[in-house]
Design a protein around this motif. Structure first.
Motif, PDB file in Angstrom:
ATOM      1  N   ASN A   1       0.818  -1.217   0.000  1.00 36.26           N
ATOM      2  CA  ASN A   1       0.000   0.000   0.000  1.00 36.26           C
ATOM      3  C   ASN A   1       0.853   1.268   0.000  1.00 36.26           C
ATOM      4  O   ASN A   1       0.329   2.375   0.137  1.00 36.26           O
ATOM      5  N   GLY A   2       2.178   1.120  -0.109  1.00 35.44           N
ATOM      6  CA  GLY A   2       3.083   2.264  -0.154  1.00 35.44           C
ATOM      7  C   GLY A   2       3.571   2.731   1.201  1.00 35.44           C
ATOM      8  O   GLY A   2       4.399   3.630   1.287  1.00 35.44           O
TER       9      GLY A   2
ATOM     10  N   VAL B   1      -5.737  -9.034   6.439  1.00 36.53           N
ATOM     11  CA  VAL B   1      -4.962 -10.090   5.788  1.00 36.53           C
ATOM     12  C   VAL B   1      -3.642  -9.483   5.340  1.00 36.53           C
ATOM     13  O   VAL B   1      -3.617  -8.463   4.657  1.00 36.53           O
ATOM     14  N   LEU B   2      -2.538 -10.109   5.765  1.00 31.17           N
ATOM     15  CA  LEU B   2      -1.191  -9.716   5.354  1.00 31.17           C
ATOM     16  C   LEU B   2      -0.572 -10.889   4.605  1.00 31.17           C
ATOM     17  O   LEU B   2      -0.665 -12.036   5.059  1.00 31.17           O
TER      18      LEU B   2
ATOM     19  N   GLN C   1      -1.109  -4.943  -7.060  1.00 29.99           N
ATOM     20  CA  GLN C   1      -1.942  -5.345  -8.193  1.00 29.99           C
ATOM     21  C   GLN C   1      -2.452  -6.770  -8.006  1.00 29.99           C
ATOM     22  O   GLN C   1      -3.626  -7.057  -8.235  1.00 29.99           O
ATOM     23  N   TYR C   2      -1.577  -7.666  -7.601  1.00 27.47           N
ATOM     24  CA  TYR C   2      -1.941  -9.074  -7.424  1.00 27.47           C
ATOM     25  C   TYR C   2      -2.979  -9.243  -6.319  1.00 27.47           C
ATOM     26  O   TYR C   2      -4.004  -9.892  -6.505  1.00 27.47           O
ATOM     27  N   LEU C   3      -2.713  -8.659  -5.168  1.00 23.02           N
ATOM     28  CA  LEU C   3      -3.627  -8.839  -4.033  1.00 23.02           C
ATOM     29  C   LEU C   3      -4.970  -8.167  -4.260  1.00 23.02           C
ATOM     30  O   LEU C   3      -6.001  -8.670  -3.790  1.00 23.02           O
TER      31      LEU C   3
ATOM     32  N   SER D   1      -8.414  -4.768   0.302  1.00 19.49           N
ATOM     33  CA  SER D   1      -7.921  -4.469   1.655  1.00 19.49           C
ATOM     34  C   SER D   1      -6.713  -5.319   2.052  1.00 19.49           C
ATOM     35  O   SER D   1      -6.062  -5.035   3.052  1.00 19.49           O
ATOM     36  N   PHE D   2      -6.407  -6.359   1.281  1.00 23.81           N
ATOM     37  CA  PHE D   2      -5.261  -7.209   1.603  1.00 23.81           C
ATOM     38  C   PHE D   2      -3.977  -6.410   1.377  1.00 23.81           C
ATOM     39  O   PHE D   2      -3.853  -5.680   0.397  1.00 23.81           O
TER      40      PHE D   2
END
Length: 188
Positions: free
Chosen positions: A43-44, A93-94, A110-112, A118-119
């Motif tokens: 998320n940066g 979720v991490l 992008q994948y999550l 929210s992952f």
């Protein structure tokens, strides 16, 4: 005196067994502090486990180029998240990569987001990720094939609101088992 000690031991073991029976996943008895980490979040923002105190955390390890286990696990977690409804706001979720060569923050994001926006993924330098895997007992080995795939541990840790490792869900459990266990931890 011996009878009193025996009675207390039976009550203690009975309470521990009741807690263990409450969850569908394998439990840590007694629970222990989940090792904190500091990685780059998808998320940066910096990603630390301690930032999510007050929420139940489902912590998994994998990589975005995985073709079999990782997408199934993430889809299961996404379904569980959806079934939790309003309670999902109390869950995080991490997903920490085992493939730092390909999984930068943008690729993980992008994948999550394909599974659930929210992952949050975690990445970093190979030695940082190796240290986190060691703390959690995660095995990951790059395969000698053209795809550069990894063989890795495929379970998910359940961490309670206080940051304690409470359970370990092995691969193959359905979303309903995650919903059950997350609701049990949220109800404490």
């Amino acid at each position: 005196m011996k009878q009193r000690i025996l009675l207390l031991a039976i009550l203690f073991l009975g309470a521990a067994a009741a807690d263990a029976a409450e969850l569908k996943s394998g439990v840590f008895t007694p629970p222990r502090a989940a090792p904190d980490f500091s990685l780059q979040g998808s998320n940066g923002a910096p990603l630390t486990l301690s930032a999510f105190r007050g929420k139940v955390v489902l912590l998994g390890f994998g990589f975005s180029a995985c073709k079999q286990v990782c997408p199934v696990t993430l889809n299961t977690l996404a379904q569980a998240h959806k079934h939790l409804g309003a309670q999902a706001s109390e869950l995080q979720v991490l997903y920490i990569t085992v493939d730092p060569e390909r999984d930068d923050a943008a690729r993980l994001q992008q994948y999550l987001s394909f599974f659930n926006a929210s992952f949050i993924g975690g990445t970093g330098a190979p030695e940082q990720l190796a240290a986190v895997r060691k703390e959690y007992g995660i095995l990951a080995e790059k395969r000698a094939n053209p795809d550069g795939d990894y063989s890795h541990s495929s379970f998910v840790y359940l961490i309670d609101r206080q940051g304690l490792l409470r359970a370990l869900m092995t691969y193959g459990h359905g979303p309903q088992d995650y919903v059950h266990d997350v609701q049990a931890l949220l109800g404490e």
